[in-house]
Scaffold this active site. Structure first.
Site, mmCIF file in Angstrom:
data_model
loop_
_atom_site.group_PDB
_atom_site.id
_atom_site.type_symbol
_atom_site.label_atom_id
_atom_site.label_comp_id
_atom_site.label_asym_id
_atom_site.label_seq_id
_atom_site.Cartn_x
_atom_site.Cartn_y
_atom_site.Cartn_z
ATOM 1 N N LYS A 187 47.005 45.599 35.998
ATOM 2 C CA LYS A 187 45.603 45.189 36.173
ATOM 3 C C LYS A 187 44.791 45.966 35.139
ATOM 4 O O LYS A 187 43.856 46.715 35.466
ATOM 5 C CB LYS A 187 45.170 45.482 37.625
ATOM 6 N N ASP A 219 46.726 39.355 39.212
ATOM 7 C CA ASP A 219 46.166 38.205 39.941
ATOM 8 C C ASP A 219 46.674 36.898 39.338
ATOM 9 O O ASP A 219 47.051 35.960 40.054
ATOM 10 C CB ASP A 219 44.630 38.261 40.002
#
Ligand code: IPM
Ligand code: MN
Length: 355
Positions: A187, A219
């Site tokens: 991330k 994600d």
């Protein structure tokens, strides 16, 4: 050869599935002239009940001196309410740390014989996919500083360069032995620890020019797993992201009861366990699928004992039994020609195919 295996059956369906895996190993031993000595030790809820501690000192000792460790599953509602030190999961986390098993290898494979159990449409799944998640297992937010301060609670995501490098090496080497593709998931658009992780992976990729390397944000990865799982070969990621994504990966195979895993450090020793949990709701009823644990035993033969031929024989036996239509409840299709079998019967079918 003589192999000494520490066996942790654990809670819920753990004892049933591990027993079948032990019988398979015994059969392999007879056929190839190996002796597998099993030493049963306690961990998890059963250890809390019998010794007052989820990971007794004796278990750690037995595991350290064993050639390898076979593990079922731990946990259950009975132990959910206690303090952190008295939770079954704490035992597993501590064992991984004690043993230095920082790399968790979790294959996600769609078995052709079970392709219609896959919850994805066939045009999405491609009818077959086969990738491996390499999850960092002894660092990150699960082990970082945690606590309470006033009316706040916190956990810390932290990785040292060496922690990232050692998991990176395992993943790059695995990619070299498979499809030569490595995807690192992080991330890095938000987290500093992820930017550091990415920097180090980028430095390392120069040492493995034969591996096609790429990064992906977590994600996006969660979405890509259900959009096009065929694109993946080897995935490397942090402890928490690997925990979450490997459950998702297991689910899309449609047969989480089939997936084995191994946790390893720098040596040959490993902890081999099914990906699924202790399923207390079906414990003791002969409903559990022992295949994930049996395949974990096969992984042990291959990675800890260098017995590739024996491992392959087990994997082939599993394929054969599935092709012949035998199914435990979790993979049984109502109204099909599947033959419903119990945990013990499934183990027996697989052993028969070894002969
Ligand atoms: C797993 C489990 C464990 C983990 C729990 C039981 C501590 O979910 O093996 O994925 O999060 O590592
Ligand atoms: Mn998990």
């Amino acid at each position: 050869m003589n192999y000494h295996i520490a066996v942790i059956k654990g809670d819920g369906i753990g004892p049933e599935i591990v027993t079948e895996a032990m019988k398979v190993l015994e059969e392999i031993g007879k056929k190839y002239g190996h002796t597998f000595e099993f030493e049963e030790v306690l961990m998890g809820g059963i250890a809390i009940d019998q010794t007052g501690c989820p990971l007794p000192e004796e278990t750690i000792k037995a595991c350290k001196k064993a050639d390898s460790i076979l593990f079922g599953a731990i946990g259950g509602p009975k132990w959910d309410k206690g303090p952190k030190e008295m939770r079954p999961e704490t035992g597993l986390l501590a064992l991984r740390k004690e043993m230095g098993f920082y790399a968790n290898i979790r294959p996600a494979k769609l078995y052709p014989a079970l392709a219609d159990a896959c919850p994805l449409k066939e045009e999405v799944s491609g009818g077959a996919f086969d990738f491996v998640i390499v999850r960092e297992l002894t660092g990150g937010i699960y082990f970082g500083e945690k606590g309470r301060r006033g009316d706040c609670a916190y956990d810390t995501e932290q990785y040292s360069a060496e922690e990232i490098k050692r998991i990176g090496r395992i993943a790059f080497k695995m990619a070299q032995k498979r499809g030569k593709k490595l995807l690192s998931i992080d991330k890095a658009n938000v987290m500093e620890s992820s930017r550091f992780w990415r920097e180090i992976m980028h430095d390392m990729k120069e040492e493995y020019p034969d591996v096609a390397y790429a990064d992906m944000l977590v994600d996006n990865a969660a979405m890509q797993l259900v959009r096009d799982p065929k694109q993946f070969d080897v995935i490397v990621t942090s402890n928490i992201f690997g925990d979450i994504l490997s459950d998702e990966a297991g689910m899309i195979t449609g047969s989480i009861g089939m997936l084995p895993s191994s946790s390893m450090g720098d040596g040959k020793q490993g902890l081999y366990e099914p990906i699924h949990g202790s399923a207390p709701d079906i414990a003791g009823q002969g409903l559990a699928n022992p295949i994930a644990t049996i395949l974990s035993a096969a992984m042990m033969l291959r990675y800890s004992f260098d017995l590739a031929e024996e491992a392959l024989l087990i994997e082939k036996a599993v394929d054969q039994v599935l092709k012949a239509g035998y199914r435990t409840k979790d993979i049984y299709r109502e109204g099909s020609e599947d033959i419903l079998v119990s945990t013990v019967e499934m183990g027996k079918k697989i052993r028969e195919c070894l002969q």
